[in-house]
Design a protein around this motif. Structure first.
Motif, PDB file in Angstrom:
ATOM      1  N   GLU A 156       0.831  -1.215  -0.056  1.00  0.00           N
ATOM      2  CA  GLU A 156       0.054  -0.015  -0.075  1.00  0.00           C
ATOM      3  C   GLU A 156       0.908   1.254  -0.058  1.00  0.00           C
ATOM      4  O   GLU A 156       0.494   2.407  -0.726  1.00  0.00           O
ATOM      5  N   VAL A 157       1.949   1.162   0.617  1.00  0.00           N
ATOM      6  CA  VAL A 157       2.767   2.368   0.782  1.00  0.00           C
ATOM      7  C   VAL A 157       3.845   2.607  -0.411  1.00  0.00           C
ATOM      8  O   VAL A 157       4.222   3.829  -0.463  1.00  0.00           O
ATOM      9  N   GLU A 158       4.229   1.441  -0.973  1.00  0.00           N
ATOM     10  CA  GLU A 158       5.159   1.735  -1.763  1.00  0.00           C
ATOM     11  C   GLU A 158       5.156   2.617  -2.978  1.00  0.00           C
ATOM     12  O   GLU A 158       5.957   3.504  -3.504  1.00  0.00           O
ATOM     13  N   THR A 159       3.957   2.743  -3.696  1.00  0.00           N
ATOM     14  CA  THR A 159       3.590   3.616  -4.634  1.00  0.00           C
ATOM     15  C   THR A 159       3.581   5.132  -4.275  1.00  0.00           C
ATOM     16  O   THR A 159       4.023   6.023  -4.713  1.00  0.00           O
ATOM     17  N   ALA A 160       2.886   5.210  -2.949  1.00  0.00           N
ATOM     18  CA  ALA A 160       2.850   6.488  -2.279  1.00  0.00           C
ATOM     19  C   ALA A 160       4.232   7.048  -2.363  1.00  0.00           C
ATOM     20  O   ALA A 160       4.733   8.361  -2.395  1.00  0.00           O
ATOM     21  N   PHE A 161       5.069   6.384  -1.566  1.00  0.00           N
ATOM     22  CA  PHE A 161       6.397   6.649  -0.981  1.00  0.00           C
ATOM     23  C   PHE A 161       7.289   7.053  -2.236  1.00  0.00           C
ATOM     24  O   PHE A 161       7.950   7.842  -2.422  1.00  0.00           O
ATOM     25  N   ALA A 162       7.026   6.181  -3.441  1.00  0.00           N
ATOM     26  CA  ALA A 162       7.840   6.076  -4.633  1.00  0.00           C
ATOM     27  C   ALA A 162       7.822   7.523  -5.481  1.00  0.00           C
ATOM     28  O   ALA A 162       8.483   8.076  -5.914  1.00  0.00           O
ATOM     29  N   GLU A 163       6.359   7.877  -5.427  1.00  0.00           N
ATOM     30  CA  GLU A 163       5.988   9.170  -6.203  1.00  0.00           C
ATOM     31  C   GLU A 163       6.477  10.398  -5.441  1.00  0.00           C
ATOM     32  O   GLU A 163       7.149  11.234  -6.197  1.00  0.00           O
ATOM     33  N   GLN A 164       6.476  10.377  -4.165  1.00  0.00           N
ATOM     34  CA  GLN A 164       6.988  11.368  -3.407  1.00  0.00           C
ATOM     35  C   GLN A 164       8.309  11.601  -3.520  1.00  0.00           C
ATOM     36  O   GLN A 164       9.087  12.719  -3.678  1.00  0.00           O
ATOM     37  N   GLU A 165       9.164  10.271  -3.231  1.00  0.00           N
ATOM     38  CA  GLU A 165      10.502  10.332  -3.408  1.00  0.00           C
ATOM     39  C   GLU A 165      11.064  10.788  -4.921  1.00  0.00           C
ATOM     40  O   GLU A 165      11.944  11.646  -4.761  1.00  0.00           O
ATOM     41  N   GLY A 166      10.430  10.367  -5.809  1.00  0.00           N
ATOM     42  CA  GLY A 166      11.057  10.538  -7.284  1.00  0.00           C
ATOM     43  C   GLY A 166      10.651  12.227  -7.523  1.00  0.00           C
ATOM     44  O   GLY A 166      11.496  12.400  -7.976  1.00  0.00           O
ATOM     45  N   ALA A 167       9.712  12.701  -7.096  1.00  0.00           N
ATOM     46  CA  ALA A 167       9.616  14.161  -7.398  1.00  0.00           C
ATOM     47  C   ALA A 167      10.793  14.962  -6.657  1.00  0.00           C
ATOM     48  O   ALA A 167      11.381  15.751  -6.997  1.00  0.00           O
ATOM     49  N   ALA A 168      10.790  14.431  -5.244  1.00  0.00           N
ATOM     50  CA  ALA A 168      11.979  15.067  -4.447  1.00  0.00           C
ATOM     51  C   ALA A 168      13.288  14.970  -5.021  1.00  0.00           C
ATOM     52  O   ALA A 168      14.264  15.892  -5.025  1.00  0.00           O
ATOM     53  N   PHE A 169      13.628  13.938  -5.265  1.00  0.00           N
ATOM     54  CA  PHE A 169      15.168  13.355  -5.730  1.00  0.00           C
ATOM     55  C   PHE A 169      15.071  14.094  -7.032  1.00  0.00           C
ATOM     56  O   PHE A 169      16.611  14.357  -7.298  1.00  0.00           O
TER      57      PHE A 169
END
Length: 409
Positions: free
Chosen positions: A221-234
């Motif tokens: 459940e959290v993998e997509t939400a975390f990945a999207e936020q990380e992707g934008a920040a990195f």
């Protein structure tokens, strides 16, 4: 329903065949388009539309192949029969907390470990296998994390001294005096870990079902939400309450590059590639990176930019962009891997739409140990919310390792 490994493998193979057929159709149509441009100075509108539709189908086929390949590689979560008793105790207590809200077991474990408790925001530490699985899944689907260096820390920030110039060295004879070498120039880089959160919801019926693996459910459940936020920040994060992305650093033309800035190569045309010999600027970008970094370098761009480059050929008529050779592999551009990051900007005047370099040496991701979970059965009744938090930071650690292609003069 859980699919067998054999079924997953067959699905991946079928998706790879669909992708290969789509790329062959793309090459055939694009070759016809190029031939029309050479003979009639323009391409047929119908053929342009057909190429555009095939291009979209190619992206969809690649996305489906990536999803199936990722799913086939995922191991099942769950404690092994021979696991450490303390690990099994933590997992059992956490499972009871997630399903019913009973926190006595977790409180007892934290007291035994002399923990600081639940922290200012509440919640309890998830078992280590959930944290490992979340990080592993993020490495698979978060584009920049997958190619960057990662460091696990236990404090709120990570500091490292980096040698900008390196120590001086030279040759001397066997009997000649050894002159003192110059001291290296050092800079201190700091990477604070910021809080990232997701809030999946579940029905109590799902939680009551003993067959449901709640550990795997939380990780999924959290993998997509975390990945999207990380992707934008990195990529473009400003460093305020989030990691600092590599596009947020100061830039300079590669000929005037100095430490602390990212070097850029310009296309010479606002918002586009040059009309003639368009791929030459990609060659310039590749060779703007020193050979030591180039060996493990990667192209980073979004889908639209990749779609434009997909049409480029070399002098022998070979496409510069090549599809994956096997299921689970990535596409290549001029033999270098291509990572698709949707948070990269589109081709626009002065936009840095393409990055190239050794991201393993150039960009650092820091993860603070511990994933916390706070159970909330009240805010969205009849659903149970889970406030899942982890701390992550990031930033450029070697400014010589990454170069940018800007679409301007």
């Amino acid at each position: 329903m859980t699919l067998s490994p054999e079924t997953k493998s067959a699905d991946v193979a079928a998706a790879f065949e669909d992708f290969a057929r789509a790329f062959e159709a793309f090459k055939e149509t694009n070759d016809e388009r190029l031939a029309e441009i050479e003979t009639r100075m323009s391409a047929d509108v119908v053929r342009e539309d057909k190429l555009s539709r095939i291009d979209r189908a190619l992206d969809e086929a690649k996305g489906r192949l990536d999803r199936l390949s990722l799913d086939a590689r995922r191991p099942a979560l769950g404690g092994a029969p021979g696991a450490d008793p303390a690990v099994r105790e933590h997992k059992t207590a956490f499972d009871l907390y997630v399903r019913s809200g009973e926190a006595a077991g977790l409180k007892s474990l934290e007291a035994k470990a002399l923990s600081a408790g639940s922290g200012p925001d509440g919640g309890y530490l998830a078992p280590a296998d959930i944290e490992r699985e979340v990080l592993r899944r993020l490495a698979d689907i978060s584009p920049i994390r997958g190619i960057a260096a990662t460091r696990l820390i236990s404090a709120g920030q990570y500091k490292v001294a980096y040698a900008v110039t390196g120590a001086a060295a030279g040759w001397v004879g066997e009997g000649t005096p050894r002159p003192q070498t110059a001291s290296p120039a050092l800079v201190e880089l700091t990477f604070p870990a910021m809080e990232l959160y997701a809030m999946p919801a579940a029905t109590q019926t799902l939680l009551d079902d003993a067959v449901v693996d709640v550990d795997a459910w939380i990780a999924a459940e959290v993998e997509t939400a975390f990945a999207e936020q990380e992707g934008a920040a990195f990529v473009a994060g400003d460093g305020v309450g989030k990691p600092k992305g590599f596009l947020a650093y100061e830039r300079a033309a590669n000929g005037a590059w100095t430490w602390g800035r990212l070097g850029t190569v310009a296309t010479g045309v606002a918002g586009a590639f040059p009309a003639g010999n368009a791929s030459d600027v990609l060659v310039d970008l590749v060779h703007a990176v020193k050979a030591g970094y180039r060996q493990n370098a990667t192209f980073v761009m979004n889908r639209k930019t990749q779609s434009a480059i997909r049409k480029f050929k070399d002098g022998q008529g070979n496409y510069l962009w090549q599809p994956p050779a096997t299921p689970g592999a990535g596409a290549t551009l001029m033999t270098f891997p291509v990572v698709e990051a949707e948070d990269m900007p589109d081709m626009a005047p002065n936009a840095a739409a393409i990055a190239f370099g050794d991201f393993r040496r150039g960009y650092l991701v820091v993860d603070r140990t511990g994933v916390r979970v706070l159970r909330d059965p009240y805010s969205a009744k009849p659903y149970v919310l889970f406030y899942v938090t982890k701390r992550v930071g990031g930033g450029v650690q070697d400014f010589a390792a990454i170069k940018l292609l800007t679409f301007g003069a």
